[in-house]
Design an enzyme around this catalytic site. Structure first.
Site, PDB file in Angstrom:
ATOM      1  N   HIS A  17       0.840  -1.205   0.000  1.00 30.18           N
ATOM      2  CA  HIS A  17       0.000   0.000   0.000  1.00 30.18           C
ATOM      3  C   HIS A  17       0.878   1.260   0.000  1.00 30.18           C
ATOM      4  O   HIS A  17       0.609   2.211  -0.734  1.00 30.18           O
ATOM      5  CB  HIS A  17      -0.880   0.050   1.260  1.00 30.18           C
ATOM      6  N   LYS A  41     -16.098  -6.874   5.035  1.00 30.80           N
ATOM      7  CA  LYS A  41     -15.231  -7.846   5.707  1.00 30.80           C
ATOM      8  C   LYS A  41     -15.185  -7.523   7.199  1.00 30.80           C
ATOM      9  O   LYS A  41     -15.311  -6.389   7.603  1.00 30.80           O
ATOM     10  CB  LYS A  41     -13.807  -7.750   5.150  1.00 30.80           C
ATOM     11  N   ARG A  89      -1.995  -6.011  -8.483  1.00 30.82           N
ATOM     12  CA  ARG A  89      -0.884  -6.904  -8.218  1.00 30.82           C
ATOM     13  C   ARG A  89      -0.763  -7.954  -9.306  1.00 30.82           C
ATOM     14  O   ARG A  89       0.239  -8.108  -9.954  1.00 30.82           O
ATOM     15  CB  ARG A  89      -1.061  -7.587  -6.859  1.00 30.82           C
ATOM     16  N   SER A 127      -2.934  -7.744   2.818  1.00 30.85           N
ATOM     17  CA  SER A 127      -3.202  -7.629   4.248  1.00 30.85           C
ATOM     18  C   SER A 127      -3.576  -8.999   4.803  1.00 30.85           C
ATOM     19  O   SER A 127      -3.189  -9.367   5.906  1.00 30.85           O
ATOM     20  CB  SER A 127      -4.341  -6.641   4.497  1.00 30.85           C
TER      21      SER A 127
HETATM   22  P1  ADP Z   1      -9.804  -3.782  -0.360  1.00 35.69           P
HETATM   23  O1  ADP Z   1     -10.264  -4.029   1.028  1.00 35.69           O
HETATM   24  O2  ADP Z   1     -10.596  -2.794  -1.141  1.00 35.69           O
HETATM   25  O3  ADP Z   1      -9.411  -5.010  -1.122  1.00 35.69           O
HETATM   26  P2  ADP Z   1      -7.127  -3.266   0.465  1.00 35.69           P
HETATM   27  O4  ADP Z   1      -7.029  -2.476   1.720  1.00 35.69           O
HETATM   28  O5  ADP Z   1      -6.757  -4.690   0.533  1.00 35.69           O
HETATM   29  O6  ADP Z   1      -8.500  -2.992  -0.183  1.00 35.69           O
HETATM   30  O7  ADP Z   1      -6.257  -2.571  -0.654  1.00 35.69           O
HETATM   31  C1  ADP Z   1      -6.605  -1.339  -1.209  1.00 35.69           C
HETATM   32  C2  ADP Z   1      -6.022  -1.250  -2.593  1.00 35.69           C
HETATM   33  O8  ADP Z   1      -4.636  -1.512  -2.543  1.00 35.69           O
HETATM   34  C3  ADP Z   1      -6.587  -2.220  -3.604  1.00 35.69           C
HETATM   35  O9  ADP Z   1      -6.613  -1.584  -4.858  1.00 35.69           O
HETATM   36  C4  ADP Z   1      -5.580  -3.335  -3.616  1.00 35.69           C
HETATM   37  O10 ADP Z   1      -5.568  -3.995  -4.854  1.00 35.69           O
HETATM   38  C5  ADP Z   1      -4.313  -2.559  -3.417  1.00 35.69           C
HETATM   39  N1  ADP Z   1      -3.244  -3.354  -2.825  1.00 35.69           N
HETATM   40  C6  ADP Z   1      -3.284  -4.138  -1.740  1.00 35.69           C
HETATM   41  N2  ADP Z   1      -2.089  -4.725  -1.512  1.00 35.69           N
HETATM   42  C7  ADP Z   1      -1.265  -4.285  -2.501  1.00 35.69           C
HETATM   43  C8  ADP Z   1       0.083  -4.551  -2.855  1.00 35.69           C
HETATM   44  N3  ADP Z   1       0.833  -5.408  -2.171  1.00 35.69           N
HETATM   45  N4  ADP Z   1       0.570  -3.927  -3.933  1.00 35.69           N
HETATM   46  C9  ADP Z   1      -0.197  -3.105  -4.654  1.00 35.69           C
HETATM   47  N5  ADP Z   1      -1.476  -2.828  -4.398  1.00 35.69           N
HETATM   48  C10 ADP Z   1      -2.006  -3.406  -3.338  1.00 35.69           C
END
Ligand code: ADP
Length: 158
Positions: A17, A41, A89, A127
């Site tokens: 992130h 979630k 990703r 995450s």
């Molecule tokens: P959500 O709950 O909407 O899936 P996340 O908090 O997991 O959101 O992530 C928010 C954004 O960051 C999403 O667009 C997700 O694809 C992106 N993201 C999460 N982890 C990574 C990573 N390791 N590299 C790049 N983008 C990421």
């Protein structure tokens, strides 16, 4: 002033992130990291904890962390932002992200979604996987900012 919204659950924020936030900041004057309040979630960390970890982890100027309730397009309009940042990703992210981007365009055609790819070494990071490793007693310090590693250790009492 060019402003973008980077929405997500950030449960918890990872180095992936942060990488996306830094890239977005190069393209926009301000990036608002919008932490979803009404998440479908069941989060491990409460909203306040997620906000606090992000605020501790983000050290660059021009990035603001804010809670977000309701529709993303409405939040973006209220913030006077015309772009939404999402991280991509792998192919597995694509279908859902594509659907969301087109739905958001349908809801407000003025808002563009911009996809940013993280550094290769973060492409396998999520995450969810960080929480799994931490729950099983693994060391997550290479994957998350220090305040997050500490918060995970505290929550899981190791
Ligand atoms: P959500 O709950 O909407 O899936 P996340 O908090 O997991 O959101 O992530 C928010 C954004 O960051 C999403 O667009 C997700 O694809 C992106 N993201 C999460 N982890 C990574 C990573 N390791 N590299 C790049 N983008 C990421």
């Amino acid at each position: 002033m060019r402003r973008a919204i980077y929405p997500g659950s950030f449960d918890p924020v990872t180095n992936g992130h942060i990488d996306v936030i830094e890239r977005a900041r190069k393209l926009f004057d301000e990036v608002v990291v919008a932490v979803a309040v009404n998440d479908q979630k069941q989060p491990m960390f409460a909203l306040d904890e997620r906000l606090a970890m992000l605020r501790k982890a983000i050290t660059i100027e021009g990035v603001r962390v804010a809670p977000m309730t309701g529709l993303l397009v409405e939040f973006a309009a209220a913030e006077n932002a015309h772009a939404v940042i999402r991280g991509l990703r792998a192919i597995s992210d694509f279908e859902f992200e594509f659907q969301m981007a087109l739905m958001n365009r349908k809801l407000d055609e003025k808002i563009e979604t911009i996809f940013l790819m993280p550094k290769e070494e973060y492409t396998y990071l999520s995450s969810r996987i960080v929480k799994e490793i931490a729950q099983l007693g693994g060391n997550v310090s290479a994957f998350v900012p220090r305040p997050v590693a500490e918060a995970l250790a505290k929550k899981l009492k190791r």
